[in-house]
Design a protein around this motif. Structure first.
Motif, mmCIF file in Angstrom:
data_model
loop_
_atom_site.group_PDB
_atom_site.id
_atom_site.type_symbol
_atom_site.label_atom_id
_atom_site.label_comp_id
_atom_site.label_asym_id
_atom_site.label_seq_id
_atom_site.Cartn_x
_atom_site.Cartn_y
_atom_site.Cartn_z
ATOM 1 N N PRO A 1 41.401 33.182 39.023
ATOM 2 C CA PRO A 1 41.286 33.148 40.798
ATOM 3 C C PRO A 1 39.615 34.110 40.003
ATOM 4 O O PRO A 1 38.971 33.260 40.400
ATOM 5 C CB PRO A 1 41.734 34.259 41.399
ATOM 6 N N ALA A 2 39.389 34.461 39.127
ATOM 7 C CA ALA A 2 38.218 34.999 38.568
ATOM 8 C C ALA A 2 37.764 33.837 38.061
ATOM 9 O O ALA A 2 35.861 34.067 38.623
ATOM 10 C CB ALA A 2 38.675 36.301 37.307
ATOM 11 N N PHE B 1 43.250 40.621 43.464
ATOM 12 C CA PHE B 1 44.099 41.354 42.266
ATOM 13 C C PHE B 1 43.507 40.702 41.313
ATOM 14 O O PHE B 1 42.199 41.384 40.067
ATOM 15 C CB PHE B 1 45.123 41.703 42.492
ATOM 16 N N LEU B 2 43.639 38.848 40.366
ATOM 17 C CA LEU B 2 43.409 38.918 39.954
ATOM 18 C C LEU B 2 41.831 38.606 39.908
ATOM 19 O O LEU B 2 41.164 38.188 38.865
ATOM 20 C CB LEU B 2 43.744 37.480 39.148
ATOM 21 N N GLU B 3 41.228 37.942 40.608
ATOM 22 C CA GLU B 3 39.093 38.610 40.735
ATOM 23 C C GLU B 3 38.970 39.354 40.235
ATOM 24 O O GLU B 3 37.427 38.892 39.875
ATOM 25 C CB GLU B 3 38.829 37.645 42.623
ATOM 26 N N ARG B 4 39.695 40.213 40.825
ATOM 27 C CA ARG B 4 38.834 41.746 40.552
ATOM 28 C C ARG B 4 39.797 42.049 39.714
ATOM 29 O O ARG B 4 39.785 44.004 38.949
ATOM 30 C CB ARG B 4 38.956 42.711 41.621
ATOM 31 N N PRO C 1 30.436 28.839 34.443
ATOM 32 C CA PRO C 1 30.534 27.288 34.254
ATOM 33 C C PRO C 1 31.903 27.109 35.316
ATOM 34 O O PRO C 1 32.748 27.410 35.736
ATOM 35 C CB PRO C 1 31.120 27.293 33.234
ATOM 36 N N LYS C 2 32.585 25.941 35.552
ATOM 37 C CA LYS C 2 34.237 25.442 36.024
ATOM 38 C C LYS C 2 34.633 25.692 35.134
ATOM 39 O O LYS C 2 34.712 25.236 33.664
ATOM 40 C CB LYS C 2 33.463 23.720 35.959
ATOM 41 N N PRO C 3 36.446 26.478 35.652
ATOM 42 C CA PRO C 3 37.244 27.383 34.998
ATOM 43 C C PRO C 3 37.834 25.626 33.852
ATOM 44 O O PRO C 3 37.608 24.173 34.394
ATOM 45 C CB PRO C 3 37.700 27.559 35.661
ATOM 46 N N PRO C 4 37.931 26.029 32.978
ATOM 47 C CA PRO C 4 38.836 24.337 32.640
ATOM 48 C C PRO C 4 39.856 24.141 32.203
ATOM 49 O O PRO C 4 40.732 25.383 33.042
ATOM 50 C CB PRO C 4 38.969 25.218 30.868
ATOM 51 N N LEU C 5 40.878 23.229 32.676
ATOM 52 C CA LEU C 5 42.331 23.235 32.868
ATOM 53 C C LEU C 5 43.446 23.473 32.039
ATOM 54 O O LEU C 5 43.142 22.967 31.246
ATOM 55 C CB LEU C 5 42.617 21.521 33.326
#
Length: 462
Positions: A160-161, A82-85, A172-176
């Motif tokens: 997740p997205a 759900f969060l991915e989309r 890019p790689k998501p930040p923490l």
């Protein structure tokens, strides 16, 4: 156990009156209403499929997942997809449905719930999908999870997205991103508190809390025994942090080091008692071939009796007992010689080979206890998979299949990854000697009969 913790913390119990977190339950219910609407509408499925292909490419399916309320894997996967989309669903409702996205104001709550659920789900998944010795590593992850749920510890927010785009090489790689406890929503705060209370109630409290008191006679947790029998974690240093999780712990009065030392000595006292039971079993004229299985049964049967009685007497070999206790002391002072050995022993798949090659030679009595402890399966998921495979094999149309044949097929299915690719051909003599006649391939038997007329004689029918 962890599944029950998640059900209580996130309020997804089957009965509404048993729900302790109505806020989380309502958020998950709203998410599933959107999923149900998108899955039932043919128009929505077609448009969502096109929009997903346009947004992510052709590597993702357009259909969303509908989770089962009482299962952690369904809820975790549902929130993840759900969060991915999220952006795709928002665009669909705004462009196609001409309405506002129903859960547009709940994105923060959904992300917090997923960030709290995902670490627990990862622990369950790792324990169920691994047949190696995972009890020590899972114990460390449980302690780290519980420490991260303290009020002063920030929550690591998962996106997740962004992670999906990064894995698909589209971003890019998501930040923490860390969120302090006071910055969480009310739903996130309650869920975090209930998750910590559930872990204490179902895992830490029965095993550790109030066990350091001298009057406590609770059994020693098997996870700690397994951790002590791993050379790299035999010092049980994590107990220094565990005792501070006790709600009754007062840093101004209690000494954490003394409480942790008490727990360590309890674990090693239990192990010494099991070693003494192995000595007793060996002294009672148990042959070498029977030592393994008999010692396992004796370790469990006589654990409490040996802990509460004096083992020095006529019924036990005093010299053997002295040698066994010396083995335990030498193991506690064992040094890992090289850095490579230290790294290899951190892997669960290398623990049993170490005990078979090194531990069995240096600590023969203690190795029997290690074999019994590490023989306990980490999860019942492996057994459930075996029953599922048996159900696929023994169907209604195969009800008369031979039990020995079915057992052999299931065994080969379970150890398929350990069977070499090049299996040598079985000659006629081995077929006659090892394979029962009713289990042979008729074509194989015809070939063998042409080569050796002795195969298939009346002696084979006996």
């Amino acid at each position: 156990m962890l599944n029950a913790v998640l059900v209580e913390a996130f309020g997804t119990s089957a009965k509404v009156q048993n729900c302790k977190n109505p806020g989380s339950r309502n958020v998950i219910a709203e998410v599933k209403k959107v999923i149900e609407h998108c899955n039932k509408s043919h128009k929505a499925k077609v448009h969502l499929s096109d929009m997903v292909d346009e947004h992510f490419g052709c590597t993702m399916k357009g259909r969303l997942q509908q989770g089962v309320p009482q299962r952690w894997v369904s809820n975790n996967k549902t929130l993840q997809v759900f969060l991915e989309r999220w952006q795709v669903l928002d665009d669909y409702y705004r462009v196609e449905e001409k309405v506002l996205f129903p859960v547009c104001t709940l994105q923060r709550e959904i992300q917090e719930l997923y960030s709290l659920m995902c670490p627990v789900a990862n622990i369950i998944s790792a324990a169920q999908s691994n047949t190696n010795i995972v009890a020590p590593s899972m114990l460390m992850r449980m302690i780290q999870l519980r420490l991260s749920l303290q009020d002063h510890c920030p929550l690591v927010m998962l996106d997740p997205a962004a992670q999906k785009r990064y894995h698909m090489q589209m971003g890019p790689k998501p930040p923490l991103v860390q969120c302090r406890h006071i910055e969480l929503t009310e739903t996130g705060k309650i869920t975090k508190m209930l998750l910590a209370d559930g872990l204490d109630k179902r895992f830490f409290k029965p095993r550790y809390f109030k066990q350091s008191h001298p009057s406590s006679h609770r059994k020693v947790p098997l996870h700690d025994v397994a951790a002590a029998l791993v050379p790299n974690s035999r010092e049980l240093r994590y107990l220094d942090k565990v005792v501070q999780l006790d709600p009754s712990f007062n840093p101004e009065i209690d000494n954490a080091a003394a409480l942790a030392t008490c727990l360590r000595e309890r674990v090693w006292g239990f192990i010494s008692a099991q070693v003494a039971s192995v000595v007793e079993t060996t002294h009672n004229s148990i042959s070498t071939d029977e030592l393994g299985s008999s010692a396992k049964r004796q370790c469990t049967r006589n654990a409490d009796r040996i802990l509460c009685t004096d083992v020095s007497g006529d019924h036990i070999d005093v010299m053997g007992l002295f040698d066994a206790i010396q083995q335990v002391e030498r193991y506690r002072k064992l040094l890992v010689l090289t850095e490579a050995d230290h790294i290899n022993l951190l892997k669960p798949e290398n623990i049993l080979p170490w005990w078979n090659k090194v531990g069995a030679v240096q600590f023969p009595y203690l190795s029997v206890v290690a074999r019994a402890v590490f023989g306990v399966p980490p999860s019942s998921a492996v057994l459930e998979k075996d029953f599922s495979a048996a159900d696929d094999l023994i169907t209604r149309k195969r009800g008369s299949i031979d039990a020995v044949f079915a057992e052999m097929v299931l065994f080969l299915h379970g150890v398929l990854d350990k069977i070499p690719m090049l299996v040598p051909f079985i000659n006629a003599q081995d077929v006659d000697k090892f394979i029962p006649r009713y289990m042979r391939d008729p074509r194989m038997e015809c070939i063998c009969n042409t080569e050796d007329s002795s195969i298939g004689s009346e002696s084979d029918l006996d």
